[in-house]
Every structure is written in C-alpha cells, then in structure tokens.
Design an enzyme around this catalytic site. Structure first.
Site, PDB file in Angstrom:
ATOM      1  CB  CYS A 153      38.355  42.803  35.846  1.00  0.00           C
ATOM      2  SG  CYS A 153      37.851  42.197  37.434  1.00  0.00           S
ATOM      3  CD  GLN A 172      47.984  45.479  37.766  1.00  0.00           C
ATOM      4  OE1 GLN A 172      49.056  45.244  38.324  1.00  0.00           O
ATOM      5  NE2 GLN A 172      46.865  44.886  38.129  1.00  0.00           N
ATOM      6  CE  LYS A 229      45.023  46.454  41.236  1.00  0.00           C
ATOM      7  NZ  LYS A 229      44.542  45.075  41.287  1.00  0.00           N
ATOM      8  CG  HIS A 274      40.562  46.284  35.510  1.00  0.00           C
ATOM      9  ND1 HIS A 274      39.449  46.721  36.178  1.00  0.00           N
ATOM     10  CD2 HIS A 274      41.013  45.226  36.203  1.00  0.00           C
ATOM     11  CE1 HIS A 274      39.256  45.955  37.244  1.00  0.00           C
ATOM     12  NE2 HIS A 274      40.184  45.035  37.277  1.00  0.00           N
ATOM     13  CG  ASP A 287      43.776  51.733  35.236  1.00  0.00           C
ATOM     14  OD1 ASP A 287      44.495  51.659  36.244  1.00  0.00           O
ATOM     15  OD2 ASP A 287      42.956  50.851  34.925  1.00  0.00           O
TER      16      ASP A 287
HETATM   17  N1  7TS Z   1      42.821  48.963  36.557  1.00  0.00           N
HETATM   18  C1  7TS Z   1      43.711  47.960  36.418  1.00  0.00           C
HETATM   19  C2  7TS Z   1      44.695  47.994  35.288  1.00  0.00           C
HETATM   20  C3  7TS Z   1      43.696  46.924  37.350  1.00  0.00           C
HETATM   21  O1  7TS Z   1      44.585  45.933  37.225  1.00  0.00           O
HETATM   22  C4  7TS Z   1      42.745  46.933  38.415  1.00  0.00           C
HETATM   23  C5  7TS Z   1      42.633  45.782  39.379  1.00  0.00           C
HETATM   24  C6  7TS Z   1      41.884  48.022  38.511  1.00  0.00           C
HETATM   25  C7  7TS Z   1      41.941  49.012  37.559  1.00  0.00           C
HETATM   26  C8  7TS Z   1      40.908  48.165  39.623  1.00  0.00           C
HETATM   27  O2  7TS Z   1      41.575  48.392  40.823  1.00  0.00           O
HETATM   28  P1  7TS Z   1      40.778  48.423  42.202  1.00  0.00           P
HETATM   29  O3  7TS Z   1      41.859  48.492  43.232  1.00  0.00           O
HETATM   30  O4  7TS Z   1      39.901  49.604  42.190  1.00  0.00           O
HETATM   31  O5  7TS Z   1      40.006  47.135  42.254  1.00  0.00           O
HETATM   32  N2  7TS Z   1      43.109  44.570  38.867  1.00  0.00           N
HETATM   33  C9  7TS Z   1      42.897  43.322  39.330  1.00  0.00           C
HETATM   34  C10 7TS Z   1      43.409  42.209  38.702  1.00  0.00           C
HETATM   35  O6  7TS Z   1      44.103  42.216  37.703  1.00  0.00           O
HETATM   36  N3  7TS Z   1      43.036  41.104  39.387  1.00  0.00           N
HETATM   37  O7  7TS Z   1      42.292  41.495  40.427  1.00  0.00           O
HETATM   38  C11 7TS Z   1      42.198  42.879  40.413  1.00  0.00           C
END
Ligand code: 7TS
Length: 406
Positions: free
Chosen positions: A361, A200, A223, A120, A197
């Site tokens: 992303c 997920q 999430k 990501h 990371d």
């Molecule tokens: N890393 C992964 C693997 C992610 O899926 C996401 C967000 C992030 C980092 C960033 O997380 P945040 O909470 O700081 O934004 N993923 C997604 C997605 O897959 N669709 O919208 C956000």
C-alpha cells in the site's frame, strides 16, 4: 519476552505446509492472545447489549465496558481526556475523518498540505482528495537516500501556507521511526496542525501524544493484538470541539427536528450508529496485555530481533535490504537478486514462513525505491531468534532453488 508470551497466542501453535508456523507478517495484522479472544467471547456471552440507551443491567455493563475501553486507549497513548478518543474502524477511517471534517472546514486554495512519499496510501489519498476538493496544494518532504526523514528536509517543505502536516510515526515498509515531535514543533511554528499515522508505532513502542504535541493521532487495534474492525482517532479537545461530524444518524444526535438537528458532545458526535462495542472491549483487553508486558520491553525485544535479522540477512549474497539499519522497529524489507518478491514469499510459505510481498500500500514509495514490489518480514512480541533462523534457512533454500532454475 520469554516463551510463555508466545504460548498465549493459540494460532501460532500449528503447522503450515508440514512445518511449524513462523508468522512474520505482523505489520499487516498481529495475532491475538488468549486474553483478547476471551474478553470478546466473555463480552458476547455475558454483557452483550447496545450502549448508551437502555436502563437495563446488560445495557449498563456494555456501556461501562465500552467507555472503560475508551479510558484505556486514552491512558495508553497519553491523552489528557478520554473524550479526545473517538472509536473508528481503524487508522484509515480515522485519517479520513480528519481530512473530511477538519480539512473541509479549514482548507482553501493557496493552502498547503505537507506529507512524505513514504506514507501508506491511507495517509496519502485522503490528503490528495482533500487537495482536489479545496484547491489546496499537496507538497512532499524529500526523504534521505536511506528512507529516513530529516527535520531539515521537513523545514524546506513546511511554510506559512502549510495548514496540515501528515506523517507516519513509523513507516510500514522500512520500519523507520520518524522525528515526529520535532516536525510537530516545526508545523506549529508555521501555524499548521500535525496529523500522525500511528498504525505502526502504537503496537511497538511507548507513545505519548501530549509529549509529541500532535493534534491528531490515528491507530488500528488489529495491529496491536486487538480485533479487526476497531481503531481510534485521538484529537486535541479544542480542535475536535470545533469540528463537524462526517457520519450522521443514531447515537450522535442531541435534538432532531424535521429540518434541523444538533449533535451530542464529544466524543459521541463522531460515533454515529451502534458503535464498535465488542471491538473496543477487545482493544481494551489488548491494551491491558501490552501494558502488562511493558511497551519499553516490547520495543527492546523487537529492536534486538530486527538487529539480529539484519545481521543474518546481510550474510546472504544477493539480498538487498531497503531502509536504514538503525532507528527501526521490527520490520525488514528486502529483495533477493532478480527473484520476484511474490515468488520469494511463495517458496517461504512452503517452508511454513509467512511474510508479505507486494507494494505494501505504498506505491509512491516503491517508485521512489525504484522497484515494483518488495518482500517484507515483520516481527512482534511473540517472535524469537529461532523464527529468524527459520526465515534465513528458507531464504537460502529459495536462493538455491531459483539459482538452480536459472
Ligand atoms: N498506516 C500505516 C502506516 C499502515 O501500516 C497501515 C496498514 C495503515 C495506515 C492502514 O491501517 P488500517 O488498519 O486502516 O488498514 N498497513 C498494512 C500493511 O503494511 N500491510 O497490510 C496493511
């Protein structure tokens, strides 16, 4: 998961475009159970106050709630000490904190940062920027053709010059579970640290940071049934203790002079300003909710749904699924013939089925897959087989619609 689990998510009980809502976009953000909504509401109605300062009762209750949430996060991911948990805005902020603090202090020209092209943007750009600032080189582990990552391939990229390895435990596009524990051992053998990371993975499976032996681990509350605006960074105490804060101001200081100041102990020195109190309370309630269901049960439920979805999707002619069939959480990414994924998502929405379309992303991954974008359905504990049947029916309608139109 039985039907009563789904009933705890009030948002799911609505019609969208004349159809009962089928929410298949949990990889972007999950829905929130009543227990989390109630906990945040109760906090604001009864306990709201700033933390770590007042001696009054509300101040103590708010502090207990906030610090209690920290302990819940620590226990949930298997951290040894609760001061190894820093509340952040989410995964993005957590990863930037590591790059800015640990990275700035420890990297120089000639060093290497190893990541994958599957990451990501949140686990790519902070390292790109760090490489630019320090003169370190950014190197990529080559994925297998199906999008999985092998320890052997990691072994080719990681050398004695590697200082940081950063990788997602689970990919947000293909739902692949990466062999993080083995890659951590490899990184350590070469004297590098590993940053995971966990955006997920944390919502979908049991995580044990001590067993993985990762040095840093980032997660997002929104999430995993928690509110938006809260997440956490886990870091090994020995590393965090040597790191400088990246945000300065109230709450994080010990002594402030006119020209010099000193910082509080862990974890407070990394939490400048009034912290994310209600967010942490909501995240704590989400962790209680998930723990009660059991992470292994959640993982098994999602795996079953993903396998069912793959089987049903494979029945549709012209539908191409990206990524492997196994070692997956509940994320299925696909394209339908030559139909643009945004058009697929728009038609699905007209049937009340919410999926995501775009680059997710992950622009380098899209290039690697040789597509500009994909459609993605992601499942969580509240989804069931009927949701997948609705997705399949709507996809068949979409295919007929565009087939007729061309
Ligand atoms: N890393 C992964 C693997 C992610 O899926 C996401 C967000 C992030 C980092 C960033 O997380 P945040 O909470 O700081 O934004 N993923 C997604 C997605 O897959 N669709 O919208 C956000």
């Amino acid at each position: 998961m039985n039907a009563s689990v789904r009933e705890q998510f009030p948002i799911l009980d609505q019609e969208v475009n004349g159809h009962p809502l089928v929410y298949l976009d949990s990889a972007a953000t999950s829905q929130k159970p009543r227990a989390v909504l109630d906990a945040v509401r109760r906090y604001y109605e009864w306990d709201n106050s700033n933390v770590h300062r007042g001696v009054h009762t509300l101040g103590s209750r708010a502090t207990d709630a906030y610090e209690g949430a920290r302990e819940k996060v620590a226990k949930f991911i298997g951290a040894k000490h609760s001061e190894e948990i820093i509340f952040t805005r989410g995964t993005t902020t957590a990863l930037n904190l590591v790059a800015d603090s640990y990275g700035n202090a420890n990297l120089k020209e000639g060093d290497e940062i190893v990541i994958t092209p599957i990451e990501h943007h949140s686990n790519l750009i902070p390292w790109q920027q760090l490489a630019k600032r320090t003169g370190a080189a950014l190197k990529y582990i080559e994925p297998n053709p199906d999008g999985t990552i092998d320890v052997e391939a990691a072994g080719k990229a990681i050398t004695d010059s590697t200082k940081i390895v950063a990788i997602a435990y689970v990919s947000n596009v293909m739902g692949v579970i990466h062999p993080v524990k083995e890659i951590a051992a490899l990184a350590h053998k070469h004297g590098a640290i590993i940053v995971v990371d966990g955006a997920q993975s944390t919502p979908h499976m049991k995580v044990d940071v001590q067993d993985l032996d990762c040095d840093f681990y980032a997660l997002s509350g929104h999430k995993m049934c928690g509110p938006t605006g809260v997440g956490a960074l886990y870091g090994k105490k020995a590393l965090l203790e040597k790191m400088e804060p990246t945000e300065f101001g109230g709450e994080m200081i010990d002594e402030v002079g006119l020209y010099e100041s000193t910082w509080k102990d862990l974890p407070y020195r990394f939490e400048g300003g009034t912290p994310i109190i209600a967010g942490a309370v909501g995240l704590g309630a989400a962790i209680d909710f998930l723990s009660e269901l059991g992470m292994d049960n959640i993982a098994e439920h999602e795996h079953r749904l993903a396998m069912y979805a793959m089987r049903r999707i494979n029945e549709i002619d012209g539908l191409k699924v990206f990524g492997p069939q196994e070692r997956k959480v509940g994320i299925v990414t696909f394209n339908l013939d030559d139909v643009h994924p945004h058009d697929v998502a728009t038609v699905l929405d007209s049937y009340g089925v919410a999926i995501r379309a775009g680059h997710h992303c992950c622009q380098p991954l899209m290039r690697w897959l040789n597509v500009s974008s994909t459609a993605r359905a992601s499942f969580y504990l509240y989804n069931n087989e009927q949701d997948i049947d609705r997705l399949i029916d709507a996809l068949i309608q979409t295919k007929e619609y565009f087939g007729d139109a061309t």
